[in-house]
Design a protein around this motif. Sequence first.
Motif, PDB file in Angstrom:
ATOM      1  N   ALA A 348       0.832  -1.208   0.000  1.00 56.61           N
ATOM      2  CA  ALA A 348       0.000   0.000   0.000  1.00 56.61           C
ATOM      3  C   ALA A 348       0.868   1.260   0.000  1.00 56.61           C
ATOM      4  N   VAL A 349       1.992   1.208   0.697  1.00 53.39           N
ATOM      5  CA  VAL A 349       2.885   2.375   0.760  1.00 53.39           C
ATOM      6  C   VAL A 349       3.456   2.676  -0.622  1.00 53.39           C
ATOM      7  N   ASP A 350       3.917   1.629  -1.329  1.00 51.81           N
ATOM      8  CA  ASP A 350       4.491   1.830  -2.666  1.00 51.81           C
ATOM      9  C   ASP A 350       3.438   2.346  -3.644  1.00 51.81           C
ATOM     10  N   LYS A 351       2.230   1.827  -3.545  1.00 51.95           N
ATOM     11  CA  LYS A 351       1.160   2.261  -4.453  1.00 51.95           C
ATOM     12  C   LYS A 351       0.811   3.724  -4.200  1.00 51.95           C
ATOM     13  N   ARG A 352       0.730   4.092  -2.933  1.00 48.87           N
ATOM     14  CA  ARG A 352       0.399   5.488  -2.633  1.00 48.87           C
ATOM     15  C   ARG A 352       1.530   6.421  -3.053  1.00 48.87           C
ATOM     16  N   ASN A 353       2.776   6.002  -2.876  1.00 51.55           N
ATOM     17  CA  ASN A 353       3.913   6.820  -3.327  1.00 51.55           C
ATOM     18  C   ASN A 353       3.887   7.012  -4.841  1.00 51.55           C
ATOM     19  N   TRP A 354       3.534   5.961  -5.562  1.00 48.53           N
ATOM     20  CA  TRP A 354       3.443   6.062  -7.023  1.00 48.53           C
ATOM     21  C   TRP A 354       2.309   7.005  -7.423  1.00 48.53           C
ATOM     22  N   PHE A 355       1.193   6.904  -6.701  1.00 49.24           N
ATOM     23  CA  PHE A 355       0.064   7.803  -6.952  1.00 49.24           C
ATOM     24  C   PHE A 355       0.486   9.260  -6.754  1.00 49.24           C
ATOM     25  N   LEU A 356       1.155   9.545  -5.647  1.00 47.91           N
ATOM     26  CA  LEU A 356       1.577  10.917  -5.362  1.00 47.91           C
ATOM     27  C   LEU A 356       2.585  11.412  -6.396  1.00 47.91           C
ATOM     28  N   LYS A 357       3.435  10.508  -6.895  1.00 41.99           N
ATOM     29  CA  LYS A 357       4.414  10.898  -7.916  1.00 41.99           C
ATOM     30  C   LYS A 357       3.720  11.267  -9.218  1.00 41.99           C
ATOM     31  N   LEU A 358       2.715  10.496  -9.594  1.00 48.27           N
ATOM     32  CA  LEU A 358       1.960  10.808 -10.810  1.00 48.27           C
ATOM     33  C   LEU A 358       1.289  12.170 -10.692  1.00 48.27           C
ATOM     34  N   CYS A 359       0.723  12.438  -9.510  1.00 50.42           N
ATOM     35  CA  CYS A 359       0.048  13.736  -9.303  1.00 50.42           C
ATOM     36  C   CYS A 359       1.042  14.891  -9.398  1.00 50.42           C
ATOM     37  N   SER A 360       2.187  14.754  -8.730  1.00 49.27           N
ATOM     38  CA  SER A 360       3.166  15.849  -8.754  1.00 49.27           C
ATOM     39  C   SER A 360       3.714  16.062 -10.164  1.00 49.27           C
ATOM     40  N   ALA A 361       3.855  14.971 -10.934  1.00 47.97           N
ATOM     41  CA  ALA A 361       4.363  15.105 -12.307  1.00 47.97           C
ATOM     42  C   ALA A 361       3.387  15.881 -13.180  1.00 47.97           C
ATOM     43  N   ILE A 362       2.105  15.597 -13.035  1.00 41.86           N
ATOM     44  CA  ILE A 362       1.099  16.331 -13.807  1.00 41.86           C
ATOM     45  C   ILE A 362       1.120  17.810 -13.442  1.00 41.86           C
ATOM     46  N   ASN A 363       1.328  18.078 -12.171  1.00 46.73           N
ATOM     47  CA  ASN A 363       1.303  19.455 -11.699  1.00 46.73           C
ATOM     48  C   ASN A 363       2.557  20.231 -12.079  1.00 46.73           C
ATOM     49  N   GLU A 364       3.695  19.567 -12.113  1.00 45.28           N
ATOM     50  CA  GLU A 364       4.972  20.263 -12.258  1.00 45.28           C
ATOM     51  C   GLU A 364       5.574  20.187 -13.648  1.00 45.28           C
ATOM     52  N   ILE A 365       5.087  19.290 -14.502  1.00 48.40           N
ATOM     53  CA  ILE A 365       5.700  19.123 -15.824  1.00 48.40           C
ATOM     54  C   ILE A 365       4.748  19.648 -16.894  1.00 48.40           C
ATOM     55  N   PRO A 366       4.835  20.907 -17.282  1.00 44.19           N
ATOM     56  CA  PRO A 366       3.999  21.414 -18.381  1.00 44.19           C
ATOM     57  C   PRO A 366       4.585  20.952 -19.700  1.00 44.19           C
TER      58      PRO A 366
END
Length: 708
Positions: A348-366
């Motif tokens: 669950a920890v790895d899945k949530r970390n991957w989820f948060l990484k996807l979110c930050s990438a969408i937000n930070e990578i135009p």
Amino acid sequence: MSRTVGSLVGLCAGEVASCLSQGTLPQSNWNLGPAMCNQLWEEFHRLQLPIETEEGFNQLVQLLDLTKMDTRNYGLTNNHMKLIKEQNLESFSLGDVSTVGTRDSRKHIHIDRFLETILNDRTREKLRHLDIAAFLPRYVGGWARWVGDNLQSLRSLVIFGTNLSNEDLTLLCGNLKHLQNLDISSTNLTSLASISMCVDLEILSIGGMKSAEKLDMSEMFELKKLRVLDLTCRRICSTYDRDIVKEFLKYDKVLPQLQHIDCSGTDATDEMVEKLVTYHPTLKMIGLVDTKATISTLPEVHLLNTSSLTASLEAFNHYESLFNDAMMINVVTSTYQQIKRLFRLESAVDKRNWFLKLCSAINEIPSSDLLHFVLLKSLSMFFKKDRYEILTTADRLSLATLLYNFLDEYPVWYKHLKRYENGAMRTALRILTREPLLQTPGFNFYELIDKALELLSVNKGSTVEWRCIHAIELSLKNMPEEIFENREFWTRIFDILDQMYRKKKGWMYMRMLDLIKRLADRNPDLLVEIGGVEMLIRQIKIYNETETFDILNKVLFRITIRSRLLESQNFRMLTRFLKELAALVDIPPKKRPYGRKRRSYAVSSVFAYLLTRIKPSETCHFRWKIIDRLVKKLMMSLHAAYVPLFPIPQLLFAAKHVVTDGACYWVAWSATLHKMNKSGVLYQRIVELSKRSEWSEETNKMLRKAIS
């Protein structure tokens, strides 16, 4: 009074950047160091702050002392160019230059003249890093000589994807012998001759070539200090030769200091990986994302792959730091396919970390539309079945805010959606309408409706429109009843309905009509107040008339509606519609297409939903008499027409309450098409009507036929 950075205690960089944007900083002499200035500049563009006044911009130029400027994530403007001229830069990464210069200069850029214009003498003397490859422009020849002659202090040069020739490379290497980092990937080079002149080179990127067989790499093995060799492609959707690792091994030579070789995106196999380790015992890391290699571990060598979520996260962070969009896409795509099969096996920890990484990438990578599409597609995986349980309420609400911000930018960025742009928007809307997200406490349905209406108004393609309408439908189910009192919202709905009507998008029109039916059920007065009746009558000509009349029926009992139907403009539209129907109903049933059969039914609906609602005292109005005569004439031509269904309750209502000649003819004619029970109320009412004397001969004849 002079102040130092210490006076900014309690203020974050974002707040200071906002003050600068608004021009509200105190009139003092601020003494900010280069590190703080660089951070402020990054905050400006992370927060997308505008410079509101010319005075504010001048204040910004005087305040900042930048040593690093990265414009890859946004377009360069004239203000940026003015700012660059005043700075003493050591690192400069060029962004989109299509917003400056003439139309011709945007297609074929004289990058040497451009750099000469914006880089002052101090910058040319001290510039150590230059990246002019972010938007893959087509540069006019001759620029390599200028860069080599004027930027002697360069230690890092990134020019991937440019039209670089073998002669240009020779000029660069001859003049920039102290380069430590050189990225010439995805260029049209056929030889690395002269690369050995860069005796201090430690990092070299040569992947993404169209033909690895034609690339002469012999001189590369003379680079005794080379630590990192990148063989990946950095261009998205590019056609390139994946056999570069195979060609590299053919030379059977050794790079004595090589520690990291990236083979991601190539056809590297387990056998090739073993050869690399054997030839180069100094290797500490090998990139193997999107390759044929299945090897998972090697002694004393770290493998960069997507074998687990932890490994994928590490690989993504690595390529994100290199701005390598193509490899980030490969990492996300490979991870998505793997997690689809093995989601339950990951922690669950790895899945949530991957989820948060996807979110930050969408937000930070135009970045590219394709990268955003694969990121969003991977995010959607967390909202299937019970997978969302690992996400907290805060995670879900943050994701919703992120997606709203993401959708905010698309109407500005693109006028016409392409394949992956459409897919990115559609996927974002699909996630926002997932049940787990909609049921999250505190979910902002008003924001979802507002965003869906905004996208519909700019017409982003049928699949996106469908998702927008679906989002509105779901929001209405979950929102409080006060939404049906919101005049502004329903006015926008009618505007979009009119837009769908004018563009002849019939299926979308019907979906919007279903929304309006809800308003007619809950608040018919508002429908009348915002002019819905007039619009529906005007639009009744093309699409499913029975649906429109069903909406009108819910409000026709109101005196205000009946009076509006008698207004000149509405009356003309209604009579014109009836006359057009008369031209269609005479077609024989076997030759009449389905759409015209529906129109013949609409004739019956006209009487059922309009004439049956008027009061007896109103039947004397001359306009109702015109409609009455027109519909009677229409009915007389409908003897042979196929009418699939008749609204029996409306027939009975008409028979009881309407006492006009045309209405009685319509009731009698409609009754002849049904097997009436002689003890039924409708049959008895027709018998009563047949005994009256005020009907015309045609109506009396039809009444007698109905009861015979």
